[in-house]
Write a protein that holds these residues in place. Structure first.
Motif, short mmCIF file in Angstrom:
data_model
loop_
_atom_site.label_atom_id
_atom_site.label_comp_id
_atom_site.label_asym_id
_atom_site.label_seq_id
_atom_site.Cartn_x
_atom_site.Cartn_y
_atom_site.Cartn_z
N ILE A 115 1.41 14.11 -9.07
CA ILE A 115 1.72 12.68 -9.07
C ILE A 115 0.81 12.03 -10.09
O ILE A 115 -0.42 12.16 -10.00
N PRO A 174 -5.96 4.76 -8.35
CA PRO A 174 -4.74 4.29 -7.68
C PRO A 174 -3.83 3.55 -8.67
O PRO A 174 -4.31 2.85 -9.55
N ARG A 209 1.59 2.54 -3.39
CA ARG A 209 0.45 2.87 -4.25
C ARG A 209 -0.04 4.26 -3.91
O ARG A 209 -0.08 4.66 -2.76
N THR A 210 -0.41 4.99 -4.91
CA THR A 210 -0.94 6.33 -4.69
C THR A 210 -1.97 6.61 -5.77
O THR A 210 -2.19 5.78 -6.65
N GLU A 211 -2.60 7.77 -5.71
CA GLU A 211 -3.62 8.08 -6.69
C GLU A 211 -3.12 9.12 -7.69
O GLU A 211 -2.43 10.06 -7.33
N SER A 226 0.82 -1.21 0.00
CA SER A 226 0.00 0.00 0.00
C SER A 226 0.86 1.26 0.00
O SER A 226 0.46 2.29 -0.52
N VAL A 245 3.36 3.19 -7.69
CA VAL A 245 4.25 4.33 -7.87
C VAL A 245 5.33 4.07 -8.92
O VAL A 245 5.68 4.96 -9.68
#
Ligand SMILES: [Zn+2]
Ligand SMILES: [Zn+2]
Length: 71
Positions: free
Chosen positions: A34, A19, A10-12, A7, A22
């Motif tokens: 991002i 999501p 992981r980003t949005e 987790s 990265v």
């Protein structure tokens, strides 16, 4: 051992809010958003170019329509 906390990696995406991992996307050097690989690179060719040292600039900045350049 469960030290792999996926987790964290992981980003949005700031563009599509989806999501993503990265390591498939990144931060645009110009607008600092991002972004997922689709919105950062746009194409696999661009991604390869970054691998060869091209600057990490997102699709929108390259098209001249980033939120930053509008200032
Ligand atoms: Zn996206
Ligand atoms: Zn950008």
């Amino acid at each position: 051992m469960a030290f792999f906390r996926k987790s964290i990696f992981r980003t949005e995406c700031d563009e599509c809010n989806r999501p993503f991992a990265v390591n498939t996307g990144g931060v645009c050097e110009r607008c600092r958003r991002i972004l997922c690989s689709t919105h950062l690179h746009g194409s696999i060719i661009r991604r390869i170019a970054i691998g060869f040292g091209a600057s990490m600039v997102c699709v929108r900045c390259r098209a001249g329509e980033s939120p930053e350049s509008a200032r």
